[in-house]
Each structure stands twice: as structure tokens, then as C-alpha cells.
Design a protein around this motif. Sequence first.
Motif, mmCIF file in Angstrom:
data_model
loop_
_atom_site.group_PDB
_atom_site.id
_atom_site.type_symbol
_atom_site.label_atom_id
_atom_site.label_comp_id
_atom_site.label_asym_id
_atom_site.label_seq_id
_atom_site.Cartn_x
_atom_site.Cartn_y
_atom_site.Cartn_z
ATOM 1 N N GLN A 1 -25.242 99.871 23.795
ATOM 2 C CA GLN A 1 -25.009 98.789 24.758
ATOM 3 C C GLN A 1 -23.511 98.603 25.023
ATOM 4 N N VAL A 2 -22.694 98.780 23.994
ATOM 5 C CA VAL A 2 -21.233 98.715 24.170
ATOM 6 C C VAL A 2 -20.800 99.807 25.146
ATOM 7 N N ALA A 3 -21.286 101.012 24.938
ATOM 8 C CA ALA A 3 -20.946 102.131 25.814
ATOM 9 C C ALA A 3 -21.422 101.880 27.243
ATOM 10 N N LYS A 4 -22.584 101.283 27.402
ATOM 11 C CA LYS A 4 -23.108 100.989 28.741
ATOM 12 C C LYS A 4 -22.248 99.947 29.454
ATOM 13 N N VAL A 5 -21.793 98.924 28.739
ATOM 14 C CA VAL A 5 -20.889 97.923 29.329
ATOM 15 C C VAL A 5 -19.595 98.600 29.781
ATOM 16 N N ALA A 6 -19.019 99.403 28.912
ATOM 17 C CA ALA A 6 -17.761 100.082 29.232
ATOM 18 C C ALA A 6 -17.931 101.025 30.421
ATOM 19 N N ALA A 7 -19.041 101.745 30.479
ATOM 20 C CA ALA A 7 -19.289 102.667 31.592
ATOM 21 C C ALA A 7 -19.483 101.903 32.904
ATOM 22 N N ALA A 8 -20.166 100.776 32.845
ATOM 23 C CA ALA A 8 -20.369 99.951 34.043
ATOM 24 C C ALA A 8 -19.023 99.415 34.553
ATOM 25 N N TRP A 9 -18.176 98.963 33.657
ATOM 26 C CA TRP A 9 -16.840 98.474 34.009
ATOM 27 C C TRP A 9 -16.018 99.623 34.597
ATOM 28 N N GLN A 10 -16.095 100.791 33.976
ATOM 29 C CA GLN A 10 -15.391 101.991 34.447
ATOM 30 C C GLN A 10 -15.854 102.360 35.859
ATOM 31 N N ALA A 11 -17.136 102.164 36.150
ATOM 32 C CA ALA A 11 -17.709 102.525 37.450
ATOM 33 C C ALA A 11 -17.406 101.499 38.534
ATOM 34 N N GLY A 12 -16.763 100.375 38.166
ATOM 35 C CA GLY A 12 -16.376 99.387 39.173
ATOM 36 C C GLY A 12 -17.262 98.175 39.289
ATOM 37 N N MET A 13 -18.178 97.983 38.357
ATOM 38 C CA MET A 13 -19.050 96.814 38.390
ATOM 39 C C MET A 13 -18.198 95.546 38.250
ATOM 40 N N THR A 14 -18.533 94.515 39.021
ATOM 41 C CA THR A 14 -17.801 93.253 38.944
ATOM 42 C C THR A 14 -18.220 92.473 37.689
ATOM 43 N N ILE A 15 -17.438 91.469 37.346
ATOM 44 C CA ILE A 15 -17.777 90.604 36.204
ATOM 45 C C ILE A 15 -19.136 89.942 36.433
ATOM 46 N N ALA A 16 -19.375 89.446 37.629
ATOM 47 C CA ALA A 16 -20.652 88.783 37.931
ATOM 48 C C ALA A 16 -21.827 89.755 37.758
ATOM 49 N N GLU A 17 -21.663 90.982 38.253
ATOM 50 C CA GLU A 17 -22.725 91.987 38.112
ATOM 51 C C GLU A 17 -22.928 92.363 36.645
ATOM 52 N N LEU A 18 -21.825 92.497 35.936
ATOM 53 C CA LEU A 18 -21.891 92.868 34.522
ATOM 54 C C LEU A 18 -22.612 91.808 33.694
ATOM 55 N N THR A 19 -22.243 90.547 33.901
ATOM 56 C CA THR A 19 -22.874 89.482 33.109
ATOM 57 C C THR A 19 -24.340 89.305 33.494
ATOM 58 N N ALA A 20 -24.700 89.659 34.727
ATOM 59 C CA ALA A 20 -26.109 89.604 35.126
ATOM 60 C C ALA A 20 -26.897 90.744 34.474
ATOM 61 N N GLN B 1 -18.642 90.547 8.604
ATOM 62 C CA GLN B 1 -19.644 90.038 7.668
ATOM 63 C C GLN B 1 -21.059 90.490 8.014
ATOM 64 N N ALA B 2 -21.244 90.879 9.280
ATOM 65 C CA ALA B 2 -22.541 91.369 9.756
ATOM 66 C C ALA B 2 -22.265 92.451 10.785
ATOM 67 N N ARG B 3 -23.254 93.298 11.031
ATOM 68 C CA ARG B 3 -23.069 94.383 11.988
ATOM 69 C C ARG B 3 -23.190 93.845 13.411
ATOM 70 N N TYR B 4 -22.075 93.838 14.112
ATOM 71 C CA TYR B 4 -22.063 93.563 15.543
ATOM 72 C C TYR B 4 -20.737 94.020 16.129
ATOM 73 N N PHE B 5 -20.758 94.234 17.436
ATOM 74 C CA PHE B 5 -19.592 94.710 18.165
ATOM 75 C C PHE B 5 -19.138 93.604 19.105
ATOM 76 N N MET B 6 -17.873 93.222 19.011
ATOM 77 C CA MET B 6 -17.292 92.197 19.868
ATOM 78 C C MET B 6 -16.585 92.890 21.030
ATOM 79 N N ILE B 7 -16.909 92.483 22.249
ATOM 80 C CA ILE B 7 -16.408 93.133 23.461
ATOM 81 C C ILE B 7 -15.610 92.129 24.282
ATOM 82 N N ASP B 8 -14.393 92.507 24.686
ATOM 83 C CA ASP B 8 -13.592 91.734 25.626
ATOM 84 C C ASP B 8 -13.289 92.615 26.827
ATOM 85 N N LEU B 9 -13.500 92.096 28.029
ATOM 86 C CA LEU B 9 -13.081 92.771 29.246
ATOM 87 C C LEU B 9 -11.783 92.114 29.689
#
Length: 132
Positions: free
Chosen positions: A94-113, A69-77
Motif C-alpha cells: 500500500q505504501v508503494a501504491k501511494v508513492a506510485a500514484a503520487w509519482q503518476a500525478g494523482m492529486t491530494i484529493a484523489e489520493l485521499t479518496a 512499537q508496532a508494525r506500521y509505515f508512516m507516510i508523509d506527502l
Amino acid sequence: MSDASTALGVRLYPDLVERGGLAPALIETAARHGLDLGRVTAPEQGRSRFTCAELHSGQGVVCVKLGSQARYFMIDLQVSGEVLARGDVMDLLQVAKVAAAWQAGMTIAELTAQFPFMEEIKHRPAPVAQVS
């Protein structure tokens, strides 16, 4: 009207229509910004081949879907099918940056920060079986 424009909605996602769907748009965005997303897949058939993408890494899967209904991207890790963090954002980069950070080994705590739109999902511990 193309299959992609019908599935995506030209008004909300003209950039994704132009690139043939969410997965190709993510790949192009990441390449333009020098980001490593890991292996990117999309369903092979149906509307979801344009509106969903999964980014696979050694840590787990980043599953991305579109708002309807609106432009946004929903992300699940996800790890082993369990969602550990979730968020939504309007910017594909920003979606690509989240995925790249996860790919690089960033923890959930680091990612959410680092990405305040992402939120860790707190799971209740499984009930302990009573031994009679």
C-alpha cells in the motif's frame, strides 16, 4: 545480529531485515508489482538508513518511516518541505501504491479518496499583515 536487524527489529520487520532496510524493500515491492516510485533514497548513515525512505517525484516527496512499537509505515506527502497529506498503513504494498500514484500525478484529493488511510493536512492561512 546485523545492523539492519538491530535497527529494524526482527520481530516487527523480518521482511525488511531480509532486504537490507525500508528503501530496498520498497524498491523490490514496487518492481514486483510493476509500480513506478520515482527516485528512492535513504539516509547514508545511522539507524535511519534502514528505517526511512524518501521517494522523489516531480510532485514532491513521499517520506516513509517505520513504527517502533508496532508494525506500521508512516507516510508523509511533502511539497517544498510542507506536509500536505499524512497516513499510516501496515502493508508495504500500500505504501508503494501511494508513492506510485503520487509519482503518476494523482492529486491530494484523489489520493485521499483512493487510499482512505491517507488524510489531507489542512493548513491555516497565514495571518495578513496589517498596514498602518
